[in-house]
Scaffold this active site. Structure first.
Site: not given
Ligand code: BGC
Length: 738
Positions: A273-274
């Site tokens: 995920d970012w």
């Protein structure tokens, strides 16, 4: 590197084992949706990817394990970008969020209904088509990868991102996600499933430690991922922000290497995920294949990975494996040879018609006293529509699961409404979507002889301002002078704004008072709910009908009117339990405080399993939903087939006067310590004309009759389950033994 020929070999082995052995290997339980022929294509893709990797320089390889563009700089308004290698014919890869449509920040996109609504349809083909239709727009915009496959279970019913997920049951969520994933990849768009795993709440979203025992993980929280990964072979699995049992998900070797890559034979890539990566060598060796940059701290940069290789903490073979996985996925999905070009003309009106049909099949009729619905246009002369900005807009979910602006592609603040961001409305936190045909106009079109009057709020007013006493009085007066009153209530939620403090209609705070006042003024009061979570309804007994419309997307106005006036017979069923009170939910504890490091102490008793095991009566149970017709169940037969399969068959008959669709559900009570009273193992959705009957077969695999045995660390088949066939998890119509 990973073994390359797994799919063909494993499928052949599974088929032959099923014919001879008592217990088929688990792969057969979640049979791949693609054919054996496809497995050969997959082996060829591996060989081609390997050849490419062998031709790449170290710098070219490093380019493939790190999306180094901060989001604001990503081409096409996407979320991430990997630059290609033209000399080897490898194209660029653009990725974008896609939960409810393309999340491009600068291109026009269609807003589809919330993913939770798709789960409420219980319609596998619809979910496949949902994935396909979104992917068509992604390609037209130039994206080869869609990040929309969210499937964290609704353990926390107040979860801010529930609208992006598929409800509280792992089998429903997993099957629907597999369909969506396959639909997406049918369009040569790589599908990501997320957020892997234990990411069931927003509170402390950057790094809470989810503490989940192995059996609970395997039987609940890993299962939707397992079903989707095995059946649809998504190109990518996104590891989540949180820790799982003390180790960050993106460097958790147990869930990435042991479970995903080894047990499930996942051949695609793991992307973070970012900003969810927290280390270089530890993450890479635990199974992370690609880091997504948020412009701050990063770990899989060329410099850091070169250092790790130089000091021996990461092997070159592992780097090759990471790159090979990515190239393999690009080849297998078709992105390598036919990359999206972007700039294509999107057919927005066809897409809008599709979004409307999704919504029509997803709405859930929760109450219909005295057959108040459907409304008959001919017999109504004054219709009141109240609240929820129903004259202009519908609510959508916030954050990366939102679709920005369907018309201009710009950040329009509040979906093109005249209230501005100063009113507390923004595209990220509280997005409203202005509709061409809002509910009021759609009702006018269906009841042209009636006077349709709107009251409650105006565009100039913040969509989150409390209704004033004066507005409530006006609404009640209008209702008193109308033949029917339709009240629209809305519950905003979204990413990165925390979980809901309560399932009550908190925002605007006094929507409950509005409903009560209108219901007191008019006995024909119908409530339409726009929400991405279960909603408390203290006024349930005072109103005559309730329709759950979720976040209905841009065809929502027409879809809602069509259900209210009987042009569409509702057929959705709840994918989440609607409790009576916050206090009844498994995560409320003593005061509703969210745990920073949640302990999943309720174990397998999550969702409806909780209410069943604790003997708590919910307001509306999982699997529940009414129709304008009714269905009779009969003739249960439970047959044992070779390989431990059970064929559960029964008749469903439409014994009402209009055509409709029913979702018969099969549950098992598995006789094993710690198991809940019932677990969903299969369902069908059948459309029936009045008087028509159909024999439904639901085949239950051995795996669906198994438990995770913590002593042997394997699935253990438990014979002798009770078989329940129901119109919901509690409305059990037939019962037998497996
Ligand atoms: C979200 C992901 C999303 C990513 C890229 C993150 O904040 O958790 O679901 O895909 O941003 O926008």
């Amino acid at each position: 590197m990973q073994k390359k020929l797994w799919p063909a070999v494993a499928i052949a082995a599974a088929v032959s084992a099923a014919a001879h052995a008592e217990m088929p290997p688990p792969g057969l339980d979640f049979a791949p949706m693609s054919t054996v022929l496809n497995a050969f294509a997959s082996a060829a893709a591996h060989r081609r990817a390997e050849t490419l990797v062998n031709k790449m320089t170290i710098d070219e390889k490093l380019q493939f394990i790190h999306s180094e563009y901060a989001m604001s700089a990503v081409p096409g308004g996407g979320a991430g970008y990997i630059q290609g290698v033209p000399r080897l014919g490898i194209p660029d890869l653009n990725m974008v969020d896609s939960a409810t449509g393309s999340g491009s920040t600068n291109q026009p996109s269609t807003t589809f209904p919330a993913t939770l609504a798709v789960a409420a349809s219980w319609d596998r083909a619809l979910s496949w088509n949902f994935g396909k239709q979104i992917a068509i727009q992604l390609r037209q915009q130039g994206f080869g990868m869609g990040l929309g496959g969210g499937t964290n279970l609704a353990r926390e019913p107040r979860g801010g991102r529930l609208f992006e997920y598929l409800g509280e049951d792992p089998v429903l969520a997993g099957e629907m996600l597999a369909e969506r994933t396959d639909g997406t990849q049918s369009q040569k768009v790589i599908a990501t499933i997320k957020h892997y795993m234990g990411n069931e709440q927003e509170h402390n979203r950057g790094g809470g430690n989810s503490q989940i025992d192995e059996r609970t993980m395997r039987e609940l929280y890993l299962l939707p991922f397992e079903i989707a990964a095995r059946r649809a072979q998504p190109g990518s699995v996104m590891c989540s922000y949180n820790e799982v049992n003390g180790t960050y998900a993106c460097e958790n070797s147990h869930i990435l290497n042991d479970v995903l890559k080894n047990d499930w034979h996942f051949e695609g890539q793991v992307q973070s995920d970012w900003g969810a990566a927290h280390s270089t060598a530890a993450a890479i060796n635990a199974g992370l294949d690609e880091e997504e940059d948020v412009g701050s701290t990063v770990y899989l940069t060329p410099t850091l990975v070169k250092q790790a290789i130089a000091n021996g903490s990461v092997s070159t073979a592992r780097l090759d494996d990471m790159v090979e996985r990515k190239l393999y996925v690009m080849i297998r999905t078709g992105v390598m040879d036919d990359p999206p070009k972007g700039g294509a003309t999107i057919d927005f009106s066809a897409a809008r018609a599709f979004t409307q049909s999704v919504e029509e099949q997803s709405m859930v009729l929760l109450k219909n006293a005295s057959n108040q619905l459907p409304l008959s246009a001919g017999s109504l002369s004054r219709i009141a529509v109240i609240g929820g900005h129903a004259d202009a807009a519908v609510l959508t979910g916030g954050g990366s699961g939102n679709t920005r602006d369907p018309v201009t592609g710009a950040f329009a603040g509040c979906g093109g409404l005249t209230f501005g961001t100063s009113t507390g409305c923004s595209w990220w936190t509280n997005p409203w979507l202005k509709l061409n045909t809002p509910i009021v106009s759609a009702i006018k079109a269906l009841a042209p002889q009636a006077t349709v009057t709107f009251a409650g709020n105006s565009d100039q007013q913040s969509p989150f301002a409390a209704y004033t006493q004066q507005q409530i009085t006006q609404a009640a007066t209008l209702a008193a002078n109308s033949d029917v009153a339709i009240v629209v209530v809305a519950q905003p939620a979204g990413e990165d704004i925390g979980d809901l403090p309560s399932l009550g209609l908190a925002n605007p705070t006094n929507q409950d008072a509005l409903v009560e006042a209108v219901a007191a003024a008019n006995p024909h009061t119908i409530v339409v709910v726009e929400s991405g979570n279960p909603v408390l309804m203290p006024w349930k007994d005072s109103v005559s009908a309730i329709v759950e419309a979720w976040y209905p997307g841009e065809g929502g106005g027409n879809a809602i009117a069509n259900v209210l006036f009987g042009k569409v017979n509702p057929s959705g069923k709840l994918p989440v339990t609607f409790p009576m009170r916050d206090q009844d939910t498994p995560t409320w504890g003593t005061n509703g405080a969210f745990a920073a490091n949640p302990v999943y102490s309720e174990k397998l008793d999550m969702g409806y399993r909780w209410y069943d095991s604790q003997n708590i009566t919910p307001m509306f149970e999982f699997g529940y939903g009414l129709s304008y017709t009714h269905f009779a169940y009969s003739g249960l037969s439970v047959q044992h087939l070779p390989g431990g399969l059970i064929d559960v068959s029964f008749n469903v008959r439409n014994d009402g006067r209009v055509a409709g669709a029913e979702v018969p559900q099969v549950y098992l009570g598995v006789p094993y310590q710690g198991e809940p009273p019932r677990r969903l193992v299969g369902w069908d959705k059948v459309g029936l004309n009045p008087g028509e009957s159909r024999r439904v077969h639901v085949v239950v695999t051995q795996r669906m009759q198994s438990v995770w045995d913590t002593t042997s660390n394997r699935w253990r088949y438990v014979p002798g389950s009770s078989v329940y066939v129901g119109a919901s998890s509690r409305d059990i119509r037939l019962q037998g033994h497996g």
